[in-house]
Design an enzyme around this catalytic site. Sequence first.
Site, PDB file in Angstrom:
ATOM      1  N   PRO A 117       0.856  -1.190   0.000  1.00 38.06           N
ATOM      2  CA  PRO A 117       0.000   0.000   0.000  1.00 38.06           C
ATOM      3  C   PRO A 117       0.893   1.241   0.000  1.00 38.06           C
ATOM      4  O   PRO A 117       1.622   1.494   0.961  1.00 38.06           O
ATOM      5  CB  PRO A 117      -0.790  -0.133   1.307  1.00 38.06           C
ATOM      6  CG  PRO A 117      -0.725  -1.591   1.652  1.00 38.06           C
ATOM      7  CD  PRO A 117       0.620  -2.040   1.184  1.00 38.06           C
ATOM      8  N   ASN A 187      10.701   8.883 -11.715  1.00 35.65           N
ATOM      9  CA  ASN A 187      10.733   8.431 -13.111  1.00 35.65           C
ATOM     10  C   ASN A 187       9.531   8.907 -13.925  1.00 35.65           C
ATOM     11  O   ASN A 187       9.422   8.615 -15.116  1.00 35.65           O
ATOM     12  CB  ASN A 187      10.850   6.908 -13.183  1.00 35.65           C
ATOM     13  CG  ASN A 187       9.700   6.193 -12.498  1.00 35.65           C
ATOM     14  OD1 ASN A 187       8.539   6.557 -12.661  1.00 35.65           O
ATOM     15  ND2 ASN A 187      10.018   5.156 -11.722  1.00 35.65           N
ATOM     16  N   HIS A 264       5.935  -0.936 -16.037  1.00 32.23           N
ATOM     17  CA  HIS A 264       5.657  -0.718 -14.618  1.00 32.23           C
ATOM     18  C   HIS A 264       5.159  -1.979 -13.931  1.00 32.23           C
ATOM     19  O   HIS A 264       5.739  -2.419 -12.932  1.00 32.23           O
ATOM     20  CB  HIS A 264       4.635   0.412 -14.450  1.00 32.23           C
ATOM     21  CG  HIS A 264       4.444   0.856 -13.032  1.00 32.23           C
ATOM     22  ND1 HIS A 264       3.926   0.057 -12.046  1.00 32.23           N
ATOM     23  CD2 HIS A 264       4.725   2.038 -12.440  1.00 32.23           C
ATOM     24  CE1 HIS A 264       3.884   0.721 -10.902  1.00 32.23           C
ATOM     25  NE2 HIS A 264       4.360   1.936 -11.121  1.00 32.23           N
ATOM     26  N   GLU A 410      -4.567  10.851  11.636  1.00 32.12           N
ATOM     27  CA  GLU A 410      -4.832   9.449  11.999  1.00 32.12           C
ATOM     28  C   GLU A 410      -4.165   8.456  11.059  1.00 32.12           C
ATOM     29  O   GLU A 410      -3.651   7.413  11.503  1.00 32.12           O
ATOM     30  CB  GLU A 410      -6.344   9.178  12.012  1.00 32.12           C
ATOM     31  CG  GLU A 410      -7.074   9.663  13.235  1.00 32.12           C
ATOM     32  CD  GLU A 410      -7.614  11.074  13.067  1.00 32.12           C
ATOM     33  OE1 GLU A 410      -8.344  11.525  13.971  1.00 32.12           O
ATOM     34  OE2 GLU A 410      -7.305  11.712  12.037  1.00 32.12           O
TER      35      GLU A 410
END
Length: 661
Positions: A117, A187, A264, A410
């Site tokens: 993540p 990049n 990618h 948070e």
Amino acid sequence: MDITALEKVALSVRSLSMDAVQAANSGHPGLPLGCAELGALLYGEVMRQDPADPSWLDRDRFVLSAGHGSMFLYSLLHLAGYGISLDEIRRFRQVGSPCAGHPEYGQAPGIETTTGPLGQGVANAVGMAIAESMLAARFNTPKRSIIDHRTWVLAGDGCLMEGVSGEASSLAGHLKLGKLIVFYDSNAITIDGSTSLAFSEDVAARYAAYGWKVLHGDMYDFAGLARLMEEAKSSEHADKPKLIILKSIIGKGSPNKQGTAAVHGSALGEEEVAKTKANLGIPAGERFWVAPEARSYFEERRKAFAAVHAAWNADFEAWKRENPSLAAELSDFLAGRPRKALDLPSFAVGEKVATRAASGKCLAAVAASWPNLVGGSADLTGPNVTQLPEGGVYGPGNPTGRMIHFGVREHAMAAIANGLSLHGGLRPFVATFLTFFDYLKPGLRLAALMKQPVIYILTHDSIYLGEDGPTHQPIEQLASIRAIPNVRLLRPADAAETAVAWRLAMERTDGPTVLALSRQNLAVFEKDDPEWPYTMGLGAYVVRNTSEEPEIVVAASGSEVSLALAALESLGGKAGCTNVRVLSVPSRELFFAQPEPVRKAMLGSSARVVVAEAGVAMGWERIAKPEDIMSIERFGESGPGEAVAEHLGYTSQKLAALISR
């Protein structure tokens, strides 16, 4: 610095990465192809490490925040000697291989945190840097610095787009975390294409405004990279975290795909792999090729790493002889042992205390027993009741402080807590309102995945908080938290239960614990189970029992246990309601996990089960029929808590009517 050897290391990283991704026909070859030089220099020359002892206390930490480029990390760990084998790399992204799609903490030595993540790794690293500074301030002496290491991060465009990295970076600048160094793999490509599609800000200006020192360089200039790293480590910028922006080419070496989104997140394809190898000078037909020069280079470097570690060990042994009390304290910190037995507060039957207030007293007691307990609130210290009485506020002027003001952050707070925990030596807690759980869920989920014992103090746990209205009244949050594997949610029903909940939280070492606490006062009630402080560890216990086998069992959590007792009292000896048992269920998941005989002993063999919880019913259907669950399936209202409950029909009278139906 042997640049020729480092070039061979970088070439080997590219070789292993493209072959592993191709073999799996899945993965992200662009980052490792584009950043291989940086990895070679970091692992070969710069980082303080010893692959023979990956848990060395004073090692540098490396966080691959851009976790999709995981083959970058696995290749370097293999080459440096951390124990990832070539066979395991061949099984990249396969079940059972430590070389998972994204780095997973605990799967192999040298993986400091779970990333994937985007942005979470940047925030984890902020926590690690805070931990280093806290422990250094507490345990280093004028004569010896036994804790003196850096936290290095590789982040990409996506990491710096995600809000969590901005929150954490803002706090890092405020705290002047000078040993935190982030490399920005600039990049200009994301999965959808050029970053210009959605990202045109001046990142350097943003980080300068955060209070960081910003440096610029070329990903493929070894000498220039080395100079940048030395500048980042210099005392001249000791009061600023560093962002080193490196211009790079995603998928460097691929003749037809470098610099494009095509490299990618997809394998190059067999034809392009062959062309890339030819372009880079990798022997044709070789699979998972490693340059012999790279092997011999790291064989020699491991001797140097071991020598640095040995020198530190000698210094550490001398420090222990000179400072026996500090050494004993550090041992306790690292083992998570309390300084003294935990003496939790007691609460008298009838005493009216909000469980958040009871938690505040328990927190003070826990902090007195565990000097390594650190943490704070997302700008809600008073409402969360999370003021630590000892140590003061952590910051550049007081690095031994134990209380962290996270600000209104948070998302970053939870991720930073993971970094504090992962570093070792500290036990973190964080706090906010339960309704804002959504803002910290990504960090909590990763804490559960990594089995980190972070404690979450989430107050204002129901509609009874009142006037702040439906935006602040949690309805679905308890169900949402319970849906996350390996999270232990404890919702105590009174102050006495709150003390036990804190004991259970501190005893847990294999995952996070959430304490859901009330704003409103709740009377401490009598408990029919004389062993309830221990039975509560099963997730539930009997509050009111019957002399015979119960016909009805009312299961409730938190403030709704008091509601159930009030409903039972109002029913008195009415027909059909004399054999009603009341259960407090502070941890539904713990209770559901018990063997069937344990659950049946509490729920009865044939009793009708009624449930009361001021939130959505989801999950309670395991023990009660939908029509026997008193829940709230809508958002709340603004007004005094009791008035809101009356308006929503959530009262003891309504529960009594349901019980006697």
